[in-house]
Design a protein around this motif. Structure first.
Motif, PDB file in Angstrom:
ATOM      1  N   ASN A  10       0.833  -1.203   0.000  1.00 21.25           N
ATOM      2  CA  ASN A  10       0.000   0.000   0.000  1.00 21.25           C
ATOM      3  C   ASN A  10       0.871   1.258   0.000  1.00 21.25           C
ATOM      4  OD1 ASN A  10      -2.278  -1.495  -0.014  1.00 21.25           O
ATOM      5  ND2 ASN A  10      -2.993  -0.918   2.020  1.00 21.25           N
ATOM      6  N   SER A  63      -3.729   4.834   1.662  1.00 23.21           N
ATOM      7  CA  SER A  63      -5.060   4.327   1.971  1.00 23.21           C
ATOM      8  C   SER A  63      -5.852   5.448   2.644  1.00 23.21           C
ATOM      9  CB  SER A  63      -4.973   3.104   2.892  1.00 23.21           C
ATOM     10  OG  SER A  63      -6.261   2.605   3.165  1.00 23.21           O
ATOM     11  N   ASP A 102      -9.754   6.796   3.943  1.00 22.42           N
ATOM     12  CA  ASP A 102     -11.086   6.336   4.342  1.00 22.42           C
ATOM     13  C   ASP A 102     -11.968   7.539   4.666  1.00 22.42           C
ATOM     14  OD1 ASP A 102     -12.426   4.416   7.121  1.00 22.42           O
ATOM     15  OD2 ASP A 102     -13.212   4.728   5.103  1.00 22.42           O
ATOM     16  N   GLU A 103     -13.047   7.718   3.889  1.00 20.16           N
ATOM     17  CA  GLU A 103     -14.037   8.767   4.148  1.00 20.16           C
ATOM     18  C   GLU A 103     -13.407  10.156   4.212  1.00 20.16           C
ATOM     19  OE1 GLU A 103     -17.506   8.208   4.530  1.00 20.16           O
ATOM     20  OE2 GLU A 103     -16.898   6.277   3.692  1.00 20.16           O
ATOM     21  N   SER A 124     -12.985   7.365  -0.432  1.00 20.99           N
ATOM     22  CA  SER A 124     -12.190   6.254   0.100  1.00 20.99           C
ATOM     23  C   SER A 124     -11.440   5.611  -1.060  1.00 20.99           C
ATOM     24  CB  SER A 124     -13.087   5.208   0.774  1.00 20.99           C
ATOM     25  OG  SER A 124     -13.788   5.771   1.872  1.00 20.99           O
ATOM     26  N   THR A 132      -7.624   3.061  -1.990  1.00 24.90           N
ATOM     27  CA  THR A 132      -6.369   2.409  -1.630  1.00 24.90           C
ATOM     28  C   THR A 132      -5.504   2.348  -2.882  1.00 24.90           C
ATOM     29  OG1 THR A 132      -7.407   1.067   0.088  1.00 24.90           O
ATOM     30  CG2 THR A 132      -5.270   0.331  -0.750  1.00 24.90           C
ATOM     31  N   HIS A 156      -1.777   4.360   6.363  1.00 26.06           N
ATOM     32  CA  HIS A 156      -3.239   4.348   6.376  1.00 26.06           C
ATOM     33  C   HIS A 156      -3.740   5.664   6.962  1.00 26.06           C
ATOM     34  CE1 HIS A 156      -7.234   2.455   6.409  1.00 26.06           C
ATOM     35  NE2 HIS A 156      -7.424   3.138   7.540  1.00 26.06           N
ATOM     36  N   THR A 192      -7.167   7.855   7.934  1.00 25.88           N
ATOM     37  CA  THR A 192      -8.603   7.936   8.129  1.00 25.88           C
ATOM     38  C   THR A 192      -8.933   9.342   8.569  1.00 25.88           C
ATOM     39  OG1 THR A 192      -8.741   5.624   8.779  1.00 25.88           O
ATOM     40  CG2 THR A 192     -10.606   7.021   9.371  1.00 25.88           C
ATOM     41  N   SER A 195     -12.192  12.384   8.596  1.00 33.40           N
ATOM     42  CA  SER A 195     -13.534  12.805   8.241  1.00 33.40           C
ATOM     43  C   SER A 195     -13.530  14.196   7.629  1.00 33.40           C
ATOM     44  CB  SER A 195     -14.423  12.807   9.489  1.00 33.40           C
ATOM     45  OG  SER A 195     -13.887  13.709  10.451  1.00 33.40           O
TER      46      SER A 195
END
Length: 372
Positions: A309, A312, A314-315, A330, A332, A364, A366, A368
């Protein structure tokens, strides 16, 4: 319309040992739709500056035209876009409608002229300046990379406009774009500047034919070089033989005069042949002077394993000045994968890239909400 003439034009920057342009003599008609091409650093933008007398040069530049350069310089990007356009275009409230008309053709909402220029996306800024270009019928236009930051629709709009215009010089690395809009090519080569009739594809075909000839030329130079080296060796051996014969004892019963005369003739002949070979090499290398040498493209990056990876997300949601720019994203990205980021001008492509570059170097992510 007029002509543009270079007469023995010579120019070099102060830190250069060799002139960028050396006694260039050219003439082209102002009705031509001229594409200015050449590798980066060859002097395309410099040539446009010389046409505007923004740089000192030797020789003559003869023309009866007034030039307008694109993109125009925006000195205070924090001002409202509308005010900047009015200043650059010498417009007032009664004539600004011309800009609004062109902005609609460029698929830009006219109301964004009330935003600061600096707040616009790069593509929107380009379109704003293009609108001024499109309403100017009084200047010969020097257009430097007009498709920078434009989406496909915007590029096509610019191409459609230039096809209808009488004459200009345009710099672009977009071959498809050039093929649509030009009828002559002005090519800045390694050793000279040449003019070709036709579009970019016409020039490319001629260039490819020259490349094939250059490959043959390489072989000829290699063969001639080998011949010259052989003849030089023969000359050396003949001279060596002459000297050796001169020290033979009388018991050898040799005619020293004959040996000396024969060796001299062989040496003279070999030297003449070697000189001719050198002259032939020099002549062919002069023909070879415009051959481009492509440097290999390398990317400095840490080694990655297949399937590893790289990123990555997310949201991921971007916000700017309290405005949400996208739906939750989102994705990857693995080593070896290639992803195209597409969208109309102002959709947030550059903003997304800047946000990703500002993220911490983790495998990774993440989030919002991110505020670029």
């Amino acid at each position: 319309m007029g002509t543009i003439q270079f007469k023995a034009l010579t120019f070099n920057y102060s830190d250069q040992t060799q002139p960028l342009f050396d006694h260039v003599t050219l003439q082209f008609d102002a009705s031509w739709k001229l594409g200015l091409i050449g590798r980066n650093g060859r002097g395309k933008t410099t040539l446009l500056k010389l046409l505007q007398h923004q740089l000192p040069f030797d020789g003559q530049l003869v023309t009866n035209l007034d030039f307008q350069y694109f993109p125009q310089t925006v000195t205070e990007p924090t001002q409202l876009t509308r005010d900047i356009l009015m200043q650059l275009g010498n417009l007032d409230n009664s004539t600004f409608w011309q800009v609004e008309r062109e902005l609609r053709l460029l698929q830009v909402a006219p109301e964004i002229v009330w935003q600061p220029f600096a707040s616009l996306s790069p593509g929107e800024q380009t379109k704003m300046l293009l609108a001024l270009l499109f309403i100017d019928d009084y200047h010969f236009q020097l257009i430097d990379e007009p498709t920078n930051h434009l989406d496909q629709e915007g590029r096509q709009v610019v191409a459609n406009y230039l096809r209808q215009k009488a004459g200009f010089i345009v710099v672009s690395h977009d071959r498809h774009f050039l093929n649509q809009v030009i009828d002559h090519v002005l090519a800045i080569n390694r050793a000279d500047i040449t003019v070709h009739q036709g579009n970019y594809q016409t020039w490319q075909t001629a260039h490819d034919q020259q490349a094939a000839y250059d490959q043959q030329l390489k072989g000829n130079i290699k063969r001639l070089t080998k011949t010259a080296q052989q003849k030089a060796q023969w000359s050396h051996e003949a001279e060596k033989g002459k000297n050796a014969a001169s020290v033979k004892t009388e018991s050898a019963n040799l005619d020293k005069g004959f040996i000396s005369h024969r060796a001299a003739k062989v040496m003279k002949r070999a030297t003449t042949i070697a000189n001719r070979a050198e002259e032939a090499i020099e002549a062919k290398q002069q023909l070879f002077k415009n051959v481009e040498i492509a440097a290999p493209l390398t990317i400095n990056q840490r080694p990655l394993k297949p399937g590893q990876n790289v990123l990555s997300v997310d949201e991921l949601v971007l916000q700017q000045d309290g405005v949400i720019l996208n739906q939750p994203l989102s994705l990857t990205l693995e080593a070896g994968q290639q992803v195209a980021l597409t969208g109309i001008n102002g959709a947030g492509k550059s903003t997304l890239i800047k946000a990703l570059l500002a993220l911490p170097a983790t495998d990774h992510i993440t989030s919002s909400s991110l505020h670029p």
